[in-house]
Design a protein around this motif. Structure first.
Motif, PDB file in Angstrom:
ATOM      1  N   ILE A 136      77.944  33.387  50.398  1.00  0.00           N
ATOM      2  CA  ILE A 136      78.009  34.164  49.153  1.00  0.00           C
ATOM      3  C   ILE A 136      79.166  33.713  48.248  1.00  0.00           C
ATOM      4  O   ILE A 136      79.160  34.027  47.067  1.00  0.00           O
ATOM      5  N   GLY A 137      80.121  32.954  48.787  1.00  0.00           N
ATOM      6  CA  GLY A 137      81.152  32.339  47.935  1.00  0.00           C
ATOM      7  C   GLY A 137      80.519  31.306  47.021  1.00  0.00           C
ATOM      8  O   GLY A 137      80.807  31.234  45.826  1.00  0.00           O
ATOM      9  N   HIS A 138      79.615  30.499  47.578  1.00  0.00           N
ATOM     10  CA  HIS A 138      78.882  29.532  46.751  1.00  0.00           C
ATOM     11  C   HIS A 138      78.035  30.255  45.716  1.00  0.00           C
ATOM     12  O   HIS A 138      77.896  29.803  44.580  1.00  0.00           O
ATOM     13  N   GLY A 150      80.396  31.735  43.075  1.00  0.00           N
ATOM     14  CA  GLY A 150      81.228  30.691  42.468  1.00  0.00           C
ATOM     15  C   GLY A 150      80.423  29.701  41.648  1.00  0.00           C
ATOM     16  O   GLY A 150      80.921  29.147  40.681  1.00  0.00           O
ATOM     17  N   SER A 151      79.157  29.503  42.032  1.00  0.00           N
ATOM     18  CA  SER A 151      78.443  28.425  41.359  1.00  0.00           C
ATOM     19  C   SER A 151      76.915  28.608  41.306  1.00  0.00           C
ATOM     20  O   SER A 151      76.306  28.471  40.256  1.00  0.00           O
ATOM     21  N   LEU A 152      76.303  28.953  42.435  1.00  0.00           N
ATOM     22  CA  LEU A 152      74.824  28.984  42.491  1.00  0.00           C
ATOM     23  C   LEU A 152      74.202  29.948  41.484  1.00  0.00           C
ATOM     24  O   LEU A 152      73.232  29.614  40.807  1.00  0.00           O
ATOM     25  N   PRO A 202      79.346  23.488  36.470  1.00  0.00           N
ATOM     26  CA  PRO A 202      79.634  24.873  36.877  1.00  0.00           C
ATOM     27  C   PRO A 202      80.040  24.971  38.348  1.00  0.00           C
ATOM     28  O   PRO A 202      79.204  24.855  39.231  1.00  0.00           O
ATOM     29  N   VAL A 203      81.336  25.172  38.599  1.00  0.00           N
ATOM     30  CA  VAL A 203      81.862  25.168  39.970  1.00  0.00           C
ATOM     31  C   VAL A 203      82.914  26.258  40.167  1.00  0.00           C
ATOM     32  O   VAL A 203      83.347  26.884  39.210  1.00  0.00           O
ATOM     33  N   GLY A 204      83.334  26.430  41.422  1.00  0.00           N
ATOM     34  CA  GLY A 204      84.420  27.359  41.740  1.00  0.00           C
ATOM     35  C   GLY A 204      85.771  26.750  41.353  1.00  0.00           C
ATOM     36  O   GLY A 204      85.876  25.559  41.048  1.00  0.00           O
ATOM     37  N   ASP A 251      88.359  25.911  42.983  1.00  0.00           N
ATOM     38  CA  ASP A 251      88.935  24.833  43.787  1.00  0.00           C
ATOM     39  C   ASP A 251      88.575  23.451  43.232  1.00  0.00           C
ATOM     40  O   ASP A 251      89.192  22.453  43.607  1.00  0.00           O
ATOM     41  N   GLN A 252      87.582  23.410  42.343  1.00  0.00           N
ATOM     42  CA  GLN A 252      87.154  22.120  41.805  1.00  0.00           C
ATOM     43  C   GLN A 252      87.899  21.704  40.543  1.00  0.00           C
ATOM     44  O   GLN A 252      87.681  20.602  40.020  1.00  0.00           O
ATOM     45  N   LYS A 253      88.786  22.569  40.066  1.00  0.00           N
ATOM     46  CA  LYS A 253      89.515  22.272  38.825  1.00  0.00           C
ATOM     47  C   LYS A 253      90.263  20.937  38.891  1.00  0.00           C
ATOM     48  O   LYS A 253      90.139  20.114  37.983  1.00  0.00           O
ATOM     49  N   CYS A 285      85.147  35.955  41.353  1.00  0.00           N
ATOM     50  CA  CYS A 285      84.203  34.911  41.777  1.00  0.00           C
ATOM     51  C   CYS A 285      84.821  33.519  41.776  1.00  0.00           C
ATOM     52  O   CYS A 285      84.206  32.558  42.241  1.00  0.00           O
ATOM     53  N   LEU A 286      86.034  33.397  41.226  1.00  0.00           N
ATOM     54  CA  LEU A 286      86.640  32.072  41.111  1.00  0.00           C
ATOM     55  C   LEU A 286      86.844  31.453  42.487  1.00  0.00           C
ATOM     56  O   LEU A 286      86.674  30.254  42.693  1.00  0.00           O
ATOM     57  N   ARG A 287      87.240  32.297  43.434  1.00  0.00           N
ATOM     58  CA  ARG A 287      87.555  31.821  44.779  1.00  0.00           C
ATOM     59  C   ARG A 287      87.360  33.014  45.695  1.00  0.00           C
ATOM     60  O   ARG A 287      88.309  33.717  46.041  1.00  0.00           O
ATOM     61  N   ALA A 335      91.900  33.114  53.704  1.00  0.00           N
ATOM     62  CA  ALA A 335      91.713  32.046  52.728  1.00  0.00           C
ATOM     63  C   ALA A 335      90.398  32.259  51.977  1.00  0.00           C
ATOM     64  O   ALA A 335      89.767  33.303  52.101  1.00  0.00           O
ATOM     65  N   LYS A 336      89.990  31.264  51.198  1.00  0.00           N
ATOM     66  CA  LYS A 336      88.705  31.377  50.522  1.00  0.00           C
ATOM     67  C   LYS A 336      87.580  31.285  51.544  1.00  0.00           C
ATOM     68  O   LYS A 336      87.749  30.685  52.612  1.00  0.00           O
ATOM     69  N   MET A 337      86.481  31.913  51.231  1.00  0.00           N
ATOM     70  CA  MET A 337      85.326  31.796  52.118  1.00  0.00           C
ATOM     71  C   MET A 337      84.935  30.327  52.146  1.00  0.00           C
ATOM     72  O   MET A 337      84.751  29.709  51.104  1.00  0.00           O
ATOM     73  N   SER A 338      84.855  29.754  53.345  1.00  0.00           N
ATOM     74  CA  SER A 338      84.572  28.326  53.438  1.00  0.00           C
ATOM     75  C   SER A 338      83.823  28.035  54.726  1.00  0.00           C
ATOM     76  O   SER A 338      84.159  28.560  55.783  1.00  0.00           O
ATOM     77  N   LYS A 339      82.818  27.163  54.581  1.00  0.00           N
ATOM     78  CA  LYS A 339      81.996  26.794  55.730  1.00  0.00           C
ATOM     79  C   LYS A 339      82.864  26.323  56.886  1.00  0.00           C
ATOM     80  O   LYS A 339      82.548  26.547  58.037  1.00  0.00           O
ATOM     81  N   SER A 340      83.961  25.632  56.549  1.00  0.00           N
ATOM     82  CA  SER A 340      84.772  25.051  57.603  1.00  0.00           C
ATOM     83  C   SER A 340      85.673  26.078  58.290  1.00  0.00           C
ATOM     84  O   SER A 340      86.339  25.757  59.255  1.00  0.00           O
TER      85      SER A 340
HETATM   86  P1  ATP Z   1      83.673  22.824  52.985  1.00  0.00           P
HETATM   87  O1  ATP Z   1      84.511  23.762  53.784  1.00  0.00           O
HETATM   88  O2  ATP Z   1      82.845  21.896  53.786  1.00  0.00           O
HETATM   89  O3  ATP Z   1      84.452  22.127  51.897  1.00  0.00           O
HETATM   90  P2  ATP Z   1      82.880  24.842  51.104  1.00  0.00           P
HETATM   91  O4  ATP Z   1      82.478  26.163  51.648  1.00  0.00           O
HETATM   92  O5  ATP Z   1      84.248  24.680  50.499  1.00  0.00           O
HETATM   93  O6  ATP Z   1      82.636  23.770  52.246  1.00  0.00           O
HETATM   94  P3  ATP Z   1      81.709  23.113  49.104  1.00  0.00           P
HETATM   95  O7  ATP Z   1      80.426  22.427  49.408  1.00  0.00           O
HETATM   96  O8  ATP Z   1      82.979  22.324  49.217  1.00  0.00           O
HETATM   97  O9  ATP Z   1      81.805  24.427  50.040  1.00  0.00           O
HETATM   98  O10 ATP Z   1      81.666  23.749  47.644  1.00  0.00           O
HETATM   99  C1  ATP Z   1      80.480  23.813  46.860  1.00  0.00           C
HETATM  100  C2  ATP Z   1      80.675  24.628  45.601  1.00  0.00           C
HETATM  101  O11 ATP Z   1      80.885  26.003  45.892  1.00  0.00           O
HETATM  102  C3  ATP Z   1      81.897  24.221  44.749  1.00  0.00           C
HETATM  103  O12 ATP Z   1      81.521  24.361  43.393  1.00  0.00           O
HETATM  104  C4  ATP Z   1      82.939  25.227  45.101  1.00  0.00           C
HETATM  105  O13 ATP Z   1      83.846  25.425  44.046  1.00  0.00           O
HETATM  106  C5  ATP Z   1      82.090  26.475  45.314  1.00  0.00           C
HETATM  107  N1  ATP Z   1      82.722  27.365  46.300  1.00  0.00           N
HETATM  108  C6  ATP Z   1      82.882  27.119  47.609  1.00  0.00           C
HETATM  109  N2  ATP Z   1      83.499  28.137  48.221  1.00  0.00           N
HETATM  110  C7  ATP Z   1      83.735  29.077  47.260  1.00  0.00           C
HETATM  111  C8  ATP Z   1      84.346  30.378  47.251  1.00  0.00           C
HETATM  112  N3  ATP Z   1      84.823  30.913  48.377  1.00  0.00           N
HETATM  113  N4  ATP Z   1      84.413  31.064  46.077  1.00  0.00           N
HETATM  114  C9  ATP Z   1      83.925  30.516  44.942  1.00  0.00           C
HETATM  115  N5  ATP Z   1      83.334  29.299  44.877  1.00  0.00           N
HETATM  116  C10 ATP Z   1      83.236  28.582  46.015  1.00  0.00           C
END
Ligand code: ATP
Ligand code: MG
Length: 366
Positions: A19-21, A24-26, A153-155, A157-159, A194-196, A204-209
């Motif tokens: 849901i972060g993606h 943030g972007s989708l 259009p990205v989150g 972290d892509q700035k 929604c920025l992060r 931290a930010k929601m992240s797959k890793s």
């Molecule tokens: P990884 O941990 O492998 O880097 P990730 O969860 O960070 O995975 P990405 O594939 O790197 O995901 O990011 C894809 C897109 O989603 C980017 O535009 C990024 O800015 C956005 N995005 C990822 N995580 C978030 C978040 N927690 N909040 C807002 N936007 C996010």
């Protein structure tokens, strides 16, 4: 007049999308796609980038390619309107990266704050960082410019990546001719939450890793379990205690997902989020009630996504075929840009009749 916007974004196939993606972007991509105000829209799966920090785990990338494709389709990206492709299938991107490498210094890469954080997260130490991972902002510049993207259009972290891309474009155009490459604009979510989006652990930010995600494809039960055990305000112990909103993940998610009509439907005691926040801060409102409300909103948002995913899962070969066709279309566009780049860089020797004639003349006069 038709719009001349070219929209481009991508995601790494390192896991299912969360849901972060989405916030943030989708969500923005689907909205832009459906409004139709663009010349072309590209969305790609960044498998080559995913390999930069998963070199010994190619199976992870291979397995997640289809998961990300299914996530795209299930949120409403439409291959009839959006070119959906796979990064590794566009060899022109490697070529462009190779030329861009000469325009960026090691110290400039070391200053990139997102890469710094990611290096820490992955536990790379000292000089043990894979060169490919260290230089991925350069390859991202190629991903964007190969398609003449104008809007990305990205989150948040892509700035730094977009800033790096613009620097490369300016340097390139300055050396090889103005107008050769296009400088892209970042399109950030307009809602600060929604920025992060933070992870369910609130850290931290929601992240797959990081394993702190609510996935778009989670079942209703998985979703509920994650919401009910989410991080809130550690000082809000008894219901009567005043609660804090800042850094309270449940409220951050409500900022990102709730609308006034959700209150009318699920919690008419409150008109809107501000009223709910006031009560929480005053004291007398328990976390469980707020979490149940959040769960209803997320369930309403994710149930149709989950349903659509199930339909696409019935015909997996068609999903691969969609990616193959999208990659073919994307490759044509990248090849056209590379022709332009080689010409500007004066390495299009065999197409340059004037060069050949001049050299012939010069040598005949020796
Ligand atoms: P990884 O941990 O492998 O880097 P990730 O969860 O960070 O995975 P990405 O594939 O790197 O995901 O990011 C894809 C897109 O989603 C980017 O535009 C990024 O800015 C956005 N995005 C990822 N995580 C978030 C978040 N927690 N909040 C807002 N936007 C996010
Ligand atoms: Mg990332």
């Amino acid at each position: 007049m038709a719009s001349d916007k070219i929209i481009l974004t991508g995601d790494r196939p390192t896991g299912r999308l969360h849901i972060g993606h989405y916030v943030g972007s989708l969500r923005r991509r689907v909205q832009i796609q459906d409004e139709g105000d663009y010349k072309r829209m590209y969305v790609f799966i960044a498998d080559a980038q995913a390999l930069t920090d998963n070199v010994d785990n190619p199976e992870k990338v291979r397995q997640n390619l289809i998961e990300v494709a299914l996530d795209y389709l299930s949120v409403g990206l439409d291959p009839e309107k959006t070119v959906i492709y796979v990064q590794s299938q566009i060899p022109e991107l490697c070529e462009l990266t190779f030329y861009f490498m000469n325009m960026v210094t090691v110290s400039r890469l070391q200053r990139n704050p997102t890469v710094k954080t990611e290096i820490q997260m992955r536990g790379f130490s000292g000089e043990s960082i894979p060169v490919g991972f260290f230089t991925y902002p350069i390859s991202q510049a190629a991903d964007i410019t190969a398609f003449d993207a104008t809007h990305v259009p990205v989150g948040e972290d892509q700035k730094p990546m977009l800033e790096q891309t613009c620097e490369i474009v300016r340097r390139f155009n300055n050396i090889y001719g103005e107008g050769t490459l296009t400088e892209p604009k970042i399109v950030l979510p307009d809602n600060a939450a929604c920025l992060r989006l933070p992870g369910t652990d609130g850290k931290a930010k929601m992240s797959k890793s990081l394993g702190n995600c609510i996935y778009l494809s989670d079942t209703a039960q998985e979703l509920k379990k994650k919401v009910m055990s989410m991080y809130t305000d550690p000082l809000h112990i008894h219901v009567e205690d005043p609660g804090h909103i800042e850094g309270n993940t449940v409220f951050t998610y409500l900022d990102a997902f709730s609308r006034p009509d959700h209150f009318a439907e699920y919690w008419p005691e409150y008109q809107n989020l501000d009223e709910l926040k006031e009560h929480y801060q005053r004291g007398g409102l328990g976390d469980m009630k707020v979490k149940k409300f959040l769960n209803k909103i997320l369930e309403e948002t994710l149930a149709p996504v989950r349903e659509r995913r199930k339909e696409y899962e019935q015909d997996i070969p068609a999903v691969y075929e969609m990616l193959r066709k999208g990659s073919e279309t994307a490759r044509e566009a990248a090849a056209a840009t590379l022709d332009r780049v080689r010409h500007a860089m004066k390495i299009d020797y065999f197409d340059d009749a004037q060069l050949i004639a001049e050299q012939a003349k010069a040598f005949s006069q020796k």
